[in-house]
Design an enzyme around this catalytic site. Structure first.
Site, PDB file in Angstrom:
ATOM      1  N   SER A 161      60.339 -49.485 -23.681  1.00 25.32           N
ATOM      2  CA  SER A 161      59.284 -50.241 -24.361  1.00 25.32           C
ATOM      3  C   SER A 161      59.782 -51.662 -24.596  1.00 25.32           C
ATOM      4  CB  SER A 161      58.961 -49.578 -25.699  1.00 25.32           C
ATOM      5  OG  SER A 161      58.229 -50.482 -26.485  1.00 25.32           O
ATOM      6  N   HIS A 195      56.728 -49.909 -20.540  1.00 25.41           N
ATOM      7  CA  HIS A 195      55.735 -49.665 -21.590  1.00 25.41           C
ATOM      8  C   HIS A 195      55.556 -50.967 -22.377  1.00 25.41           C
ATOM      9  CE1 HIS A 195      53.695 -46.982 -24.507  1.00 25.41           C
ATOM     10  NE2 HIS A 195      54.226 -47.771 -25.435  1.00 25.41           N
ATOM     11  N   ASP A 247      53.576 -52.789 -25.520  1.00 26.94           N
ATOM     12  CA  ASP A 247      52.841 -52.507 -26.752  1.00 26.94           C
ATOM     13  C   ASP A 247      51.983 -53.690 -27.172  1.00 26.94           C
ATOM     14  OD1 ASP A 247      53.758 -49.837 -27.526  1.00 26.94           O
ATOM     15  OD2 ASP A 247      55.743 -50.778 -27.537  1.00 26.94           O
ATOM     16  N   MET A 255      49.409 -55.097 -29.833  1.00 21.63           N
ATOM     17  CA  MET A 255      48.954 -54.870 -31.223  1.00 21.63           C
ATOM     18  C   MET A 255      48.148 -56.076 -31.696  1.00 21.63           C
ATOM     19  SD  MET A 255      52.397 -53.321 -32.930  1.00 21.63           S
ATOM     20  CE  MET A 255      53.542 -52.284 -32.008  1.00 21.63           C
ATOM     21  N   HIS A 270      49.927 -50.049 -23.704  1.00 24.60           N
ATOM     22  CA  HIS A 270      49.535 -49.207 -24.840  1.00 24.60           C
ATOM     23  C   HIS A 270      48.750 -50.095 -25.797  1.00 24.60           C
ATOM     24  CE1 HIS A 270      51.182 -46.838 -28.593  1.00 24.60           C
ATOM     25  NE2 HIS A 270      49.869 -46.713 -28.445  1.00 24.60           N
ATOM     26  N   MET A 327      47.043 -50.912 -28.941  1.00 23.75           N
ATOM     27  CA  MET A 327      46.856 -50.543 -30.351  1.00 23.75           C
ATOM     28  C   MET A 327      45.942 -51.595 -30.939  1.00 23.75           C
ATOM     29  SD  MET A 327      50.804 -49.496 -31.028  1.00 23.75           S
ATOM     30  CE  MET A 327      51.335 -50.331 -29.531  1.00 23.75           C
ATOM     31  N   MET A 384      51.909 -40.126 -30.176  1.00 20.25           N
ATOM     32  CA  MET A 384      52.753 -41.005 -30.982  1.00 20.25           C
ATOM     33  C   MET A 384      53.622 -40.136 -31.883  1.00 20.25           C
ATOM     34  SD  MET A 384      52.138 -44.122 -30.178  1.00 20.25           S
ATOM     35  CE  MET A 384      53.192 -44.839 -31.439  1.00 20.25           C
ATOM     36  N   PHE A 400      55.156 -50.403 -35.258  1.00 19.70           N
ATOM     37  CA  PHE A 400      56.474 -51.040 -35.229  1.00 19.70           C
ATOM     38  C   PHE A 400      57.467 -50.243 -34.397  1.00 19.70           C
ATOM     39  CE2 PHE A 400      54.319 -52.257 -39.097  1.00 19.70           C
ATOM     40  CZ  PHE A 400      54.496 -53.638 -39.116  1.00 19.70           C
ATOM     41  N   GLY A 401      58.397 -50.951 -33.787  1.00 19.32           N
ATOM     42  CA  GLY A 401      59.489 -50.291 -33.086  1.00 19.32           C
ATOM     43  C   GLY A 401      60.556 -49.900 -34.110  1.00 19.32           C
ATOM     44  N   GLY A 402      61.510 -49.098 -33.677  1.00 17.72           N
ATOM     45  CA  GLY A 402      62.674 -48.798 -34.520  1.00 17.72           C
ATOM     46  C   GLY A 402      62.440 -47.790 -35.630  1.00 17.72           C
ATOM     47  N   ASP A 405      55.969 -41.278 -27.553  1.00 16.85           N
ATOM     48  CA  ASP A 405      56.336 -42.652 -27.900  1.00 16.85           C
ATOM     49  C   ASP A 405      56.713 -42.775 -29.370  1.00 16.85           C
ATOM     50  OD1 ASP A 405      56.478 -45.410 -28.085  1.00 16.85           O
ATOM     51  OD2 ASP A 405      54.326 -45.757 -27.838  1.00 16.85           O
ATOM     52  N   GLY A 416      60.705 -43.474 -31.642  1.00 17.98           N
ATOM     53  CA  GLY A 416      61.935 -42.858 -32.164  1.00 17.98           C
ATOM     54  C   GLY A 416      62.705 -42.032 -31.152  1.00 17.98           C
ATOM     55  N   GLY A 475      62.146 -47.715 -26.998  1.00 18.08           N
ATOM     56  CA  GLY A 475      62.317 -49.155 -27.200  1.00 18.08           C
ATOM     57  C   GLY A 475      63.703 -49.457 -27.715  1.00 18.08           C
ATOM     58  N   SER A 476      63.899 -49.274 -29.026  1.00 18.92           N
ATOM     59  CA  SER A 476      65.204 -49.592 -29.602  1.00 18.92           C
ATOM     60  C   SER A 476      66.301 -48.685 -29.038  1.00 18.92           C
ATOM     61  CB  SER A 476      65.146 -49.502 -31.132  1.00 18.92           C
ATOM     62  OG  SER A 476      64.565 -48.288 -31.535  1.00 18.92           O
TER      63      SER A 476
HETATM   64  C1  DX5 Z   1      55.163 -48.326 -31.780  1.00 16.31           C
HETATM   65  C2  DX5 Z   1      55.143 -48.539 -30.289  1.00 16.31           C
HETATM   66  C3  DX5 Z   1      56.294 -47.993 -29.555  1.00 16.31           C
HETATM   67  C4  DX5 Z   1      57.609 -48.615 -29.922  1.00 16.31           C
HETATM   68  C5  DX5 Z   1      58.686 -47.609 -29.669  1.00 16.31           C
HETATM   69  O1  DX5 Z   1      53.921 -48.641 -32.299  1.00 16.31           O
HETATM   70  O2  DX5 Z   1      53.980 -47.954 -29.725  1.00 16.31           O
HETATM   71  O3  DX5 Z   1      56.107 -48.075 -28.151  1.00 16.31           O
HETATM   72  O4  DX5 Z   1      57.892 -49.763 -29.176  1.00 16.31           O
HETATM   73  O5  DX5 Z   1      59.864 -48.131 -30.151  1.00 16.31           O
HETATM   74  P1  DX5 Z   1      61.082 -47.206 -30.577  1.00 16.31           P
HETATM   75  O6  DX5 Z   1      61.504 -46.470 -29.363  1.00 16.31           O
HETATM   76  O7  DX5 Z   1      62.085 -48.187 -31.072  1.00 16.31           O
HETATM   77  O8  DX5 Z   1      60.573 -46.271 -31.656  1.00 16.31           O
HETATM   78 ZN    ZN Z   2      53.897 -47.808 -27.525  1.00 13.73          ZN
END
Ligand code: DX5
Ligand code: ZN
Length: 218
Positions: free
Chosen positions: A8, A33, A35, A37, A66, A68, A136, A142-144, A174, A176, A196-197
């Site tokens: 991501s 991927h 994101d 938003m 994706h 959102m 999800m 948010f990531g992380g 998607d 964590g 992502g992270s």
């Molecule tokens: C969250 C995003 C994810 C996010 C995943 O809203 O849809 O795609 O980037 O990031 P990690 O892998 O860090 O949870």
């Molecule tokens: Zn995503």
């Protein structure tokens, strides 16, 4: 079927985005991927079609957008023009299956995304119209964040539902996902694992992607 790893970009370093993309592509990423938003559907704002078209110039990998966002039907054409290959929209913002038909007519793979609090029995009627379901495993925004463990059962339930309905959509998960839980999630039935992270913040991005692929497929 081989499980796919989808980095991501949200956690990439956007000041060196081209290099970040090349690194994950060379490491064996199966798709990217992205994101999107809007600050309404989720409390965060990220990027739009303008950045997707820049990403398109940097890679041959399929681009998985994706969305959102509210009113996705207003914006999907712009994402297609920008080079998206896969587009997911959230079950929480659509009324009927019209958007899936529109996208499939344009050769886009369509996905139905659902937040952790959206039960599967509320989206069953959409399943025949999609190419993938995006579960999800954190709340979108948010990531992380930390993987919500109850997602594993939801994946297994969706696998059962897919069999019962004799369908063949893919299951994307998607939020964590890291090296230490990728096997559990893949074994539950995820076909596409977004991280992502877990990838971009790891010490060695290439080694992480490679071991994620191994663990997901063993
Ligand atoms: C969250 C995003 C994810 C996010 C995943 O809203 O849809 O795609 O980037 O990031 P990690 O892998 O860090 O949870
Ligand atoms: Zn995503």
């Amino acid at each position: 079927m081989t499980k796919k790893i989808a980095p991501s970009l949200l956690s990439a370093d956007f000041s060196t985005l081209k290099t970040e993309i090349e690194t994950v592509e060379n490491a064996g990423a199966d798709l990217l991927h992205i994101d999107v938003m809007d600050g309404h559907f989720v409390p965060n704002i990220t990027l739009g079609p303008f950045i997707v078209s820049a990403v398109r110039k940097c890679t041959k990998l399929p681009l998985d957008c994706h969305l959102m966002i509210e009113n996705p039907e207003k914006y999907v054409d712009a994402f297609i023009k920008a080079g998206a290959n896969m587009i997911s929209v959230h079950a929480e913002v659509i009324q009927d299956e019209k958007i899936f038909k529109t996208l499939r007519n344009q050769n886009i793979k369509v996905g139905l995304a659902l937040n952790p609090d959206k039960p599967l029995n509320q989206i069953e009627h959409f399943l025949p119209h999609v190419d993938y379901v995006l579960i999800m495993s954190v709340f979108a925004g948010f990531g992380g964040q930390v993987y919500l463990s109850k997602s594993t059962q939801k994946i297994k339930d969706l696998v059962r539902l897919r069999r019962k309905q004799k369908l063949s959509f893919e299951i994307e998960v998607d939020g964590g996902i890291k090296l230490d839980n990728v096997s559990e999630i893949a074994h539950a039935g995820a076909d596409i694992l977004v991280s992502g992270s877990g990838i971009f913040k790891s010490k060695d991005v290439k080694a992480t992607i490679q071991s994620m692929k191994e663990k997901a497929n063993e």
